[in-house]
Design an enzyme around this catalytic site. Structure first.
Site, PDB file in Angstrom:
ATOM      1  N   ALA A  21      43.127  39.296  43.323  1.00 42.89           N
ATOM      2  CA  ALA A  21      43.326  37.769  43.313  1.00 42.89           C
ATOM      3  C   ALA A  21      43.732  37.141  41.947  1.00 42.89           C
ATOM      4  O   ALA A  21      44.233  36.026  41.801  1.00 42.89           O
ATOM      5  CB  ALA A  21      42.139  37.128  43.685  1.00 42.89           C
ATOM      6  N   SER A  22      43.800  38.206  40.991  1.00 42.44           N
ATOM      7  CA  SER A  22      43.947  37.649  39.554  1.00 42.44           C
ATOM      8  C   SER A  22      45.354  36.613  39.320  1.00 42.44           C
ATOM      9  O   SER A  22      44.998  35.891  38.566  1.00 42.44           O
ATOM     10  CB  SER A  22      43.786  38.597  38.696  1.00 42.44           C
ATOM     11  OG  SER A  22      44.944  39.714  38.874  1.00 42.44           O
TER      12      SER A  22
END
Length: 141
Positions: free
Chosen positions: A75-76
């Protein structure tokens, strides 16, 4: 040692329960599809999918002789509500493309059909009851 006859892993033994029930898709009718980027969806759609992919990763590990198959929350680089889940094969690469339909089927199975969906994967890939699976879990932030 004599070879053992083929038996499925008994998917029900892979499943844990919360309050006596399986963890199912939180939003029936919202199909999820596994592709090159894994599953990509809003976080509120992926809780049960992460649980289910843990069970699938055990099957993948067992199909590869017990080698580790990673389970990754990705998800970064996305907006906060946008998340992803990837399975990582033992060589560190993407999940083999032949397993993508299995991932989609398990993610989208109704609670009542989840054990059967996992058993179908075990049958399709020839996973037998002997041996364990290794599934490291990671996240990128």
């Amino acid at each position: 040692l004599q070879p053992q006859p083929h038996t499925t892993i008994g998917a029900r033994t892979l499943l844990c329960s919360a309050a006596g029930r399986m963890i199912g898709p939180p939003h029936p009718g919202v199909p999820l599809a596994y592709g090159t980027a894994g599953f990509r969806a809003r976080a509120d759609l992926l809780d049960s999918t992460f649980f289910r992919m843990g069970a699938l990763a055990v099957l993948r590990s067992r199909s590869r002789g017990g080698l580790a198959v990673g389970l990754m929350v990705t998800a970064s680089h996305n907006a906060e509500p946008d998340n992803g889940i990837k399975l990582v094969d033992p060589d560190g690469g993407m999940l083999d493309v032949s397993w993508e339909p299995h991932a989609s089927a398990v993610a989208n199975a109704a609670d009542a059909d989840l054990a059967a969906a996992l058993d179908a994967v075990a049958d399709a890939v020839g996973v037998v009851s002997a041996g364990g699976g290794r599934v490291p879990v990671a996240r990128d932030t």
